[in-house]
Design a protein around this motif. Sequence first.
Motif, PDB file in Angstrom:
ATOM      1  N   TYR A   1      10.776   3.330   5.946  1.00  0.00           N
ATOM      2  CA  TYR A   1      10.720   3.105   7.511  1.00  0.00           C
ATOM      3  C   TYR A   1      10.251   1.568   7.828  1.00  0.00           C
ATOM      4  O   TYR A   1      10.748   1.000   8.789  1.00  0.00           O
ATOM      5  CB  TYR A   1       9.265   4.044   8.196  1.00  0.00           C
TER       6      TYR A   1
ATOM      7  N   GLU B   1       0.848  -1.170   0.062  1.00  0.00           N
ATOM      8  CA  GLU B   1       0.026   0.109  -0.052  1.00  0.00           C
ATOM      9  C   GLU B   1       0.787   1.362   0.026  1.00  0.00           C
ATOM     10  O   GLU B   1       0.425   2.109  -0.792  1.00  0.00           O
ATOM     11  CB  GLU B   1      -0.966   0.037   1.355  1.00  0.00           C
ATOM     12  N   SER B   2       2.012   1.244   0.748  1.00  0.00           N
ATOM     13  CA  SER B   2       2.906   2.385   0.865  1.00  0.00           C
ATOM     14  C   SER B   2       3.530   2.583  -0.415  1.00  0.00           C
ATOM     15  O   SER B   2       3.719   3.586  -0.835  1.00  0.00           O
ATOM     16  CB  SER B   2       3.970   2.215   1.874  1.00  0.00           C
TER      17      SER B   2
ATOM     18  N   CYS C   1       9.405   4.435  -6.619  1.00  0.00           N
ATOM     19  CA  CYS C   1       8.314   5.400  -6.194  1.00  0.00           C
ATOM     20  C   CYS C   1       8.608   6.888  -7.111  1.00  0.00           C
ATOM     21  O   CYS C   1       7.516   7.564  -6.970  1.00  0.00           O
ATOM     22  CB  CYS C   1       8.766   5.948  -4.945  1.00  0.00           C
ATOM     23  N   SER C   2       9.627   6.623  -7.941  1.00  0.00           N
ATOM     24  CA  SER C   2       9.947   7.899  -8.817  1.00  0.00           C
ATOM     25  C   SER C   2       9.218   7.763 -10.186  1.00  0.00           C
ATOM     26  O   SER C   2       9.525   8.635 -11.117  1.00  0.00           O
ATOM     27  CB  SER C   2      11.383   8.303  -8.764  1.00  0.00           C
TER      28      SER C   2
ATOM     29  N   LYS D   1       1.106   3.893  -3.202  1.00  0.00           N
ATOM     30  CA  LYS D   1       1.143   5.522  -2.794  1.00  0.00           C
ATOM     31  C   LYS D   1       2.315   6.307  -3.358  1.00  0.00           C
ATOM     32  O   LYS D   1       2.336   7.352  -3.413  1.00  0.00           O
ATOM     33  CB  LYS D   1       0.612   5.774  -1.671  1.00  0.00           C
ATOM     34  N   LYS D   2       3.537   5.594  -3.732  1.00  0.00           N
ATOM     35  CA  LYS D   2       4.796   6.204  -3.893  1.00  0.00           C
ATOM     36  C   LYS D   2       5.233   6.815  -2.657  1.00  0.00           C
ATOM     37  O   LYS D   2       5.819   7.974  -2.926  1.00  0.00           O
ATOM     38  CB  LYS D   2       4.801   6.856  -5.306  1.00  0.00           C
ATOM     39  N   SER D   3       4.979   6.394  -1.598  1.00  0.00           N
ATOM     40  CA  SER D   3       5.430   7.219  -0.298  1.00  0.00           C
ATOM     41  C   SER D   3       6.831   6.486   0.027  1.00  0.00           C
ATOM     42  O   SER D   3       6.823   5.517   0.658  1.00  0.00           O
ATOM     43  CB  SER D   3       4.439   7.007   0.785  1.00  0.00           C
ATOM     44  N   VAL D   4       7.710   7.233  -0.294  1.00  0.00           N
ATOM     45  CA  VAL D   4       9.231   6.812  -0.202  1.00  0.00           C
ATOM     46  C   VAL D   4       9.391   6.621   1.292  1.00  0.00           C
ATOM     47  O   VAL D   4       9.934   5.515   1.741  1.00  0.00           O
ATOM     48  CB  VAL D   4      10.151   7.686  -0.769  1.00  0.00           C
ATOM     49  N   SER D   5       9.094   7.719   2.175  1.00  0.00           N
ATOM     50  CA  SER D   5       9.221   7.721   3.729  1.00  0.00           C
ATOM     51  C   SER D   5       8.677   6.423   4.347  1.00  0.00           C
ATOM     52  O   SER D   5       9.170   5.769   4.941  1.00  0.00           O
ATOM     53  CB  SER D   5       8.548   9.000   4.086  1.00  0.00           C
ATOM     54  N   GLU D   6       7.535   5.992   3.944  1.00  0.00           N
ATOM     55  CA  GLU D   6       6.965   4.877   4.597  1.00  0.00           C
ATOM     56  C   GLU D   6       7.443   3.688   4.149  1.00  0.00           C
ATOM     57  O   GLU D   6       7.672   2.859   4.933  1.00  0.00           O
ATOM     58  CB  GLU D   6       5.337   4.963   4.172  1.00  0.00           C
ATOM     59  N   CYS D   7       7.711   3.612   2.842  1.00  0.00           N
ATOM     60  CA  CYS D   7       8.663   2.358   2.713  1.00  0.00           C
ATOM     61  C   CYS D   7       9.955   2.220   3.374  1.00  0.00           C
ATOM     62  O   CYS D   7      10.475   0.960   3.604  1.00  0.00           O
ATOM     63  CB  CYS D   7       8.883   2.418   1.086  1.00  0.00           C
TER      64      CYS D   7
END
Length: 260
Positions: free
Chosen positions: A129, A117-118, A222-223, A121-127
């Motif tokens: 972590y 899910e992270s 994510c990019s 969403k392309k959420s680098v920070s969540e991935c």
Amino acid sequence: ALLKTLEEPPTRVVFILATTEPHKLPATILSRCQRYDFRRITSKSIARHLEKIALANNVKVDKAALDLIARLSDGALRDALSILDQCISTGSNDIKYEDVLTITGVVNETFIASFAESLNKKSVSECLYKVNTLFMEGKDISQFVLELIIYYRNLLICNTVEDPSQIIEASEEALEIMKSQARSLDRNFIINIINELSGLEASLKWSSQPRIMLEVALIKICSINPGNVQENYAYEGVKTEPAAGPVSAELKAAQKLNKS
């Protein structure tokens, strides 16, 4: 000499020829043999057989744990028995789902779904972590990447077929989560993630820094934007239509030179 031996074997001797490439055997050999093609065993069949073995050894194994072992064995009963033997060797007579996760270094389905899910969403920070959580818990990075590839393969199936339950071996709850995620994803995006993770899995076999390679791959994924996805497929040899617009004189000259 081989044909003669097969036709007239010594007393009380039965020859068993095993191969993964039967198409390479000459017809003269095949005509003298009884052929048996062995197929992959379903996860349900493996789980039932493991349950019988556990009961015979006075060991209680949760259904979720049996299903996990069967799924990890990937259709090979020998691998499933090896995992079960590792679990029994801990000395516990009551094997839980979490015990199998600990022994095999695999993360649970909830974490995989949350990680995907992270990434969706392309959420680098969540991935990143979550990667740190994996590392601190001592999980196997290579095994995690493999599980992630399988998960996105399942998402691709959910995105493509009407009834994925006929193909995907998962619980109803997990399947519903996959369907929900697949509906919001572009098919090309899923394929691109599978390609990136597959390349990463091959590289991890020779890397001494698997965490760094995973982090770099996730940042790269994510990019990605739709334009980059199209460029990647063009690089693989898929022809794409050129962009509309005026053609410069230099480009015309280059095209004319290539034709000549």
